[in-house]
Scaffold this motif. Structure first.
Motif, PDB file in Angstrom:
ATOM      1  N   GLU A  60      11.284  -7.549 -19.501  1.00 14.77           N
ATOM      2  CA  GLU A  60       9.924  -7.189 -19.922  1.00 14.77           C
ATOM      3  C   GLU A  60       9.040  -8.422 -20.053  1.00 14.77           C
ATOM      4  O   GLU A  60       7.876  -8.397 -19.651  1.00 14.77           O
ATOM      5  N   HIS A  61       9.580  -9.490 -20.592  1.00 13.50           N
ATOM      6  CA  HIS A  61       8.801 -10.712 -20.819  1.00 13.50           C
ATOM      7  C   HIS A  61       8.428 -11.380 -19.497  1.00 13.50           C
ATOM      8  O   HIS A  61       7.307 -11.861 -19.326  1.00 13.50           O
ATOM      9  N   SER A  62       9.358 -11.397 -18.565  1.00 12.78           N
ATOM     10  CA  SER A  62       9.172 -12.151 -17.326  1.00 12.78           C
ATOM     11  C   SER A  62       8.589 -11.341 -16.174  1.00 12.78           C
ATOM     12  O   SER A  62       8.020 -11.909 -15.248  1.00 12.78           O
ATOM     13  N   GLY A  63       8.784 -10.022 -16.201  1.00 14.60           N
ATOM     14  CA  GLY A  63       8.388  -9.203 -15.062  1.00 14.60           C
ATOM     15  C   GLY A  63       9.362  -9.318 -13.904  1.00 14.60           C
ATOM     16  O   GLY A  63       9.088  -8.864 -12.802  1.00 14.60           O
ATOM     17  N   LYS A  64      10.512  -9.925 -14.165  1.00  8.27           N
ATOM     18  CA  LYS A  64      11.539 -10.090 -13.130  1.00  8.27           C
ATOM     19  C   LYS A  64      12.626  -9.038 -13.346  1.00  8.27           C
ATOM     20  O   LYS A  64      12.871  -8.623 -14.464  1.00  8.27           O
ATOM     21  N   SER A  65      13.291  -8.650 -12.287  1.00  4.71           N
ATOM     22  CA  SER A  65      14.262  -7.561 -12.360  1.00  4.71           C
ATOM     23  C   SER A  65      15.587  -7.996 -12.984  1.00  4.71           C
ATOM     24  O   SER A  65      15.893  -9.190 -13.087  1.00  4.71           O
ATOM     25  N   ALA A  78       7.374  -6.594  -8.839  1.00  4.15           N
ATOM     26  CA  ALA A  78       7.212  -5.811 -10.055  1.00  4.15           C
ATOM     27  C   ALA A  78       6.573  -4.474  -9.701  1.00  4.15           C
ATOM     28  O   ALA A  78       5.826  -4.383  -8.732  1.00  4.15           O
ATOM     29  N   SER A  81       1.256  -1.529 -11.068  1.00  3.96           N
ATOM     30  CA  SER A  81       0.707  -0.887 -12.256  1.00  3.96           C
ATOM     31  C   SER A  81      -0.172   0.313 -11.910  1.00  3.96           C
ATOM     32  O   SER A  81      -0.212   1.283 -12.659  1.00  3.96           O
ATOM     33  N   GLU A 115      -3.527  -5.107 -11.886  1.00  7.49           N
ATOM     34  CA  GLU A 115      -2.794  -5.383 -10.644  1.00  7.49           C
ATOM     35  C   GLU A 115      -3.394  -6.583  -9.919  1.00  7.49           C
ATOM     36  O   GLU A 115      -2.675  -7.426  -9.393  1.00  7.49           O
ATOM     37  N   ARG A 118      -2.265  -9.661 -11.781  1.00  5.63           N
ATOM     38  CA  ARG A 118      -0.850  -9.942 -11.507  1.00  5.63           C
ATOM     39  C   ARG A 118      -0.676 -10.596 -10.137  1.00  5.63           C
ATOM     40  O   ARG A 118       0.042 -11.570  -9.984  1.00  5.63           O
TER      41      ARG A 118
END
Length: 121
Positions: A60-65, A78, A81, A115, A118
């Motif tokens: 959640e913090h990084s937006g990485k899977s 990601a 949105s 978006e 991002r």
């Protein structure tokens, strides 16, 4: 037990330092994640693996899977949105057809702006 994860976590803190243009230490990351500095230290040393709770906070913090964190897979996009917002609005019945009211358009506009932000990062 050195892991891909420990390297990714160290690299992530370096990314945060670049992004914020200041030191981003273990204490700061721990505070932002709501975990102890000791856990961050253990994770970076590779002496422990992340719990599911810690892993979810990092995602959640990084937006990485999760795949990025655990398997080192770099290619991650990601969730869009706008897609997420539209899906939720349709699910909640706020959008039923192509005739969209002004309130719904404002929500969509905010999602588009997020978006854009991002993608510019």
């Amino acid at each position: 037990m050195s892991t891909i994860f420990s390297k990714k976590l160290k690299d992530y803190r370096k990314e945060l330092e670049t992004k914020h243009q200041e030191k981003f230490g273990q204490v700061r990351l721990a505070n932002e994640l709501g975990i102890s500095k000791g856990i961050i230290g253990d994770l970076e040393r590779g002496t422990r693996l992340p719990s599911k709770k810690v892993l979810i906070k990092l995602v959640e913090h990084s937006g990485k899977s999760i795949n990025y964190w655990m398997d080192g897979i770099e290619e991650y996009e990601a969730p869009n949105s706008v897609d997420l917002v539209l899906d939720k609005m349709i699910e909640k019945g706020l959008i039923k057809d192509i005739n969209i009211d002004d309130d719904a358009w404002e929500i969509i506009k905010k999602a588009v702006l997020l978006e854009i932000e991002r993608k510019l990062k």
